[in-house]
Design a protein around this motif. Structure first.
Motif: not given
Length: 679
Positions: A109, A113, A148-149, A151-153, A155, A621-622
């Protein structure tokens, strides 16, 4: 390859970070479909994907490799793309010609990134893509945490297509969330169907419902079925997966272990069943699939030792035949690629990716047609990346210098993210690229392909100098008597500094013809010549010089004499004007995930940078964007340190902005190390 009549084609790029296992996955795909009878290994330097000496020496992909196979009545052409960020231009160019993309990642995870820029590119260009989580037998794998990791990167919403049975070294198989059928991996063969483990029924049900909920966001009928607690037919689920993957609305996720062929067949089945056909991709590009006018796009250029120049193209419309003329160039062969091997063809149809031989003058990104050149105007092409790393290069043998320009031209045709220039001030040949390994590979190619061994070192900084004070009536006299006509020139100059960026200005205030008009241009030429190499040894800028007085001899005066007199005056005068060293300052825009912004601010400050500000990066984002002035002298390995600080994802753009005085202590060090001293 068989001679079966195929019902269609698919073009799939395999992308992902360095060491994620892309080339191993390609090897497995080719093996399980029968395209190769024995799998190679990256460490053994015998894979189809990494066939060049540069790739095998480094055990990493350094360019796009194409390989074709057949599965389920469809011809698949896979493009194995480099994972290193230094070769990302290769990947971006290739992505413009595919129908779908497999994003390969490791089940860690913390490293997810590194996929953020890739996901952003795929989503911006609406390129359908799915994820293959490789190396699922690694210790301490937590599938849900990795999901989950991811999903964060992204869109786009991720949809788990499979659920693991076991984890790490105890991974034994998977559950297909569409069919709810469990499978155990079986070495050397397709996975065996087995009963769904009782211990995973609740987890499987929750994962499947989450998948259906995501799909229902794009299908009202499926949403109604879920609200009424009806079980949707598998055909409807598969139809939704196909439609929403093709529209880049979802990202399906698969798992496996590529080096054992585990999970590779289900991945192939999904690509066969759910990825969009070439006709759909062409329509998304705004093309008319019924148009028979030949139209193709160059995705990659190769210069091969045996076959000469090859242009890897995606055929968008019509058919290509050997010998036809595209963009005024005759096609000298059509080939299907299998890594470094080529299979000769007589033609290629819309939807195929093939290589064209001997397309001289054609470069990567070009749109090829036999008709109206505007036919491909809608096809997107990728801009060249900003070069971020440079080396000054030179042929080790002086006799090779004449061959270097031609070799560099071919090198840039193969790799558009390279650039070169002969610097006007330092006279060095500067090779620009995306990092140190990128340029080392380029120099290896110069040596191996063109027999041009090269030396390299960091480029010199193009320092300038200027003056702080004014000097008036600086006298310069040149007088020579050698028998017959002599030489005589006599001038008085005023020298003063100009504001930064104003350059050079010459004027004259001669009264009474003390310097004849025909000699004034020679005075200016003498001044300009001296300014190319001032008292500190560098070009002088932002200076105004005025010719105020002088004298001449009716017989001995000449243009050359006045030119020399002007140089003498400048040599004496500039020393009185307090010369000072200037360095180029670049305007640099650095893009990084927000978690790394503070580190980047310290990085910039530590390189004598002036931070102009930072803010959230638009449409990312981020992520933040840091804008700063940084001296060029501090830029050489900035990209290396930036990538080290940001897990390889940080990047920057730059442009020259202005000249600025070098701090006194640093200026002394520069003058000492460059061997320049005041005259």
């Amino acid at each position: 390859m068989s001679d079966n009549v195929l019902s269609g084609t698919r073009n799939v790029a395999i992308v992902g970070p360095y060491l994620s296992g892309k080339t191993t996955l390609l090897e497995s795909l080719l093996f399980v479909t029968g395209a190769i009878t024995r799998k190679g290994k990256v460490t053994d330097r015998n894979t189809v994907g990494d066939g060049t000496p540069e790739a095998r020496d480094r055990q990493m992909s350094v360019e796009v490799n194409a390989a074709s196979t057949e599965y389920g009545g469809v011809r698949f052409t896979f493009l194995d793309c480099p994972g290193s960020i230094e070769f990302v231009q290769e990947t971006l160019n290739a992505l413009m010609g595919v129908d779908a993309v497999v994003v390969v990642c490791e089940p860690v995870s913390d490293r997810v990134l590194t996929l953020a820029p890739l996901f952003k590119f795929l989503d911006d260009w609406q390129i359908p893509h799915l994820v293959f989580i490789n190396k699922m037998d690694r210790a301490d794998v937590d599938f849900n945490e990795v999901l989950q990791a991811l999903k964060k990167v992204s869109s786009r919403p991720l949809v788990a297509h499979q659920y693991p049975i076991g984890s790490g070294e105890k991974l034994v198989g998977f559950i297909d969330l569409v069919t709810e059928q469990a499978y155990h991996y079986h070495p050397g063969a397709p996975a065996d169907p087995v009963p769904l483990p009782e211990s995973l029924k609740e987890e499987e049900k929750a994962a499947r419902y989450e998948m259906l909920e995501t799909l229902a966001n794009f299908d009202d009928h499926l949403l109604e079925e879920l609200l009424e607690e009806l079980e949707p037919p598998q055909e409807e689920i598969l139809k939704d997966l196909k439609m929403e993957l093709g529209a880049d609305q979802i990202v399906p996720v698969f798992i496996g272990i590529a080096d054992q062929d585990f999970g590779v067949r289900p991945l192939l089945q999904a690509l066969l069943r759910e990825s969009p056909e070439p006709k759909v991709t062409a329509e998304h590009r705004g093309l008319d699939s019924s148009n028979t006018t030949p139209l193709a796009q160059v995705l990659k250029t190769y210069y091969t030792p045996q076959g000469g120049k090859l242009s890897l193209v995606r055929v968008w419309q019509g058919s290509l035949t050997d010998g036809m003329v595209l963009n005024g160039v005759r096609v000298g062969g059509i080939y299907r690629m299998m890594g470094q091997q080529q299979q000769s063809l007589t033609s290629a149809s819309a939807g195929e990716i093939v290589a064209l031989g001997r397309m001289e003058g054609i470069k990567t990104g070009d749109i090829l047609t036999s008709g109206d050149a505007s036919a491909g105007a809608r096809l997107p092409t990728i801009e060249k990346l900003t070069p971020v790393f440079a080396l000054a290069i030179a042929a080790e043998k002086r006799s090779d210098e004449v061959k270097l320009t031609g070799a560099l031209t071919k090198l840039l045709e193969e790799d558009p993210s390279l650039a070169w220039e002969q610097h006007g001030d330092t006279h060095e040949i500067i090779l620009w690229g995306q990092g140190d390994i990128h340029l080392q590979v380029a120099m290896d190619r110069l040596n191996r392909k063109y027999n041009l061994p090269m030396s390299a070192h960091p480029p010199q900084i193009p320092y300038k100098e200027t003056i702080r004070k004014t000097a008036t009536s600086v006298h310069g006299r040149y007088k020579r008597q050698t028998g017959g006509h002599g030489q005589f020139g006599d001038v008085y100059l005023d020298i003063k500094p100009l504001s930064r960026g104003e350059g050079f200005n010459f004027d004259e205030k001669i009264v009474g013809g003390v310097v004849p008009r025909q000699y004034i241009p020679a005075v200016e030429n003498g001044v300009r010549e001296y300014l190319t190499h001032g008292p500190l040894g560098f070009p002088v800028v932002d200076v105004a010089v005025t010719l105020t007085n002088g004298s001449y001899h009716t017989v001995d005066s000449s243009e050359q004499a006045f030119k020399q007199a002007a140089r003498i005056a400048m040599q004496e005068g500039l020393l009185k004007c307090e010369p000072t060293l200037l360095e180029p300052i670049l305007n640099v825009t650095i893009s990084v995930p927000t978690d790394f912004t503070s580190k980047v601010l310290r990085l910039v400050s530590g390189r004598r940078g002036q931070i102009l500000g930072y803010d959230a990066k638009a449409d990312w984002t981020g992520w933040d964007e840091v804008v700063a002035y940084i001296p060029q002298a501090e830029m050489h390995d900035l990209i290396v340190e930036l990538r080290s600080l940001t897990m390889g994802v940080g990047f920057f753009k730059w442009e020259y902005d202005h000249l600025q005085e070098v701090p006194e202590k640093l200026a002394e060090r520069v003058l000492t190390t460059t061997g320049h001293n005041e005259k």
